[in-house]
Motif scaffolding. Structure first.
Motif, PDB file in Angstrom:
ATOM      1  N   SER A  14       0.820  -1.204   0.000  1.00 36.98           N
ATOM      2  CA  SER A  14       0.000   0.000   0.000  1.00 36.98           C
ATOM      3  C   SER A  14       0.861   1.265   0.000  1.00 36.98           C
ATOM      4  N   GLU A  15       1.849   1.311   0.877  1.00 36.83           N
ATOM      5  CA  GLU A  15       2.730   2.479   0.959  1.00 36.83           C
ATOM      6  C   GLU A  15       3.591   2.612  -0.288  1.00 36.83           C
ATOM      7  N   SER A  18       1.448   4.056  -2.969  1.00 37.23           N
ATOM      8  CA  SER A  18       1.212   5.483  -2.732  1.00 37.23           C
ATOM      9  C   SER A  18       2.395   6.319  -3.195  1.00 37.23           C
ATOM     10  N   ARG A  21       2.363   6.392  -7.051  1.00 39.44           N
ATOM     11  CA  ARG A  21       1.320   7.311  -7.508  1.00 39.44           C
ATOM     12  C   ARG A  21       1.742   8.766  -7.303  1.00 39.44           C
ATOM     13  N   GLU A  49      -0.191   0.826  -7.828  1.00 41.18           N
ATOM     14  CA  GLU A  49      -0.563   2.030  -7.089  1.00 41.18           C
ATOM     15  C   GLU A  49      -1.610   1.750  -6.014  1.00 41.18           C
ATOM     16  N   ARG A  50      -2.449   0.764  -6.232  1.00 39.21           N
ATOM     17  CA  ARG A  50      -3.471   0.407  -5.234  1.00 39.21           C
ATOM     18  C   ARG A  50      -2.954  -0.603  -4.203  1.00 39.21           C
TER      19      ARG A  50
END
Length: 88
Positions: A14-15, A18, A21, A49-50
């Motif tokens: 997740s990080e 992020s 992105r 990205e997700r």
């Protein structure tokens, strides 16, 4: 009723996603435009990205090069996945 979006695999992916992105947006690029120099499909970039993809080292390096950033900038300080450290 539409399916609920898939959650990130874990806090690490997740990080990382992020950060990818944020860099892409910093460059002012769409996923489609960014995917070309990264050498991956825009659908794969969206999953990254997700936080829905766990990547090989080679792919991380390709993404970093495509986004004109050092790989370490995307990796430094990421949370360690559960079970990632053990005492020897």
């Amino acid at each position: 009723m539409p399916d609920a979006p898939k959650p990130p695999l874990n806090a690490t992916t997740s990080e990382f996603g992020s950060r990818v992105r944020a860099r892409r947006l910093e460059l002012g690029w769409s996923q489609e435009k960014a995917a070309i120099p990264c050498g991956i499909s825009w659908t794969q970039l969206g999953k990254v990205e997700r936080g829905q993809r766990s990547l090989r080292l080679e792919t991380i390096v390709k993404i970093a090069a495509g986004l004109r950033i050092a790989p370490g900038s995307l990796l430094n300080g990421l949370p360690v996945p559960d079970g990632g450290l053990s005492e020897r």
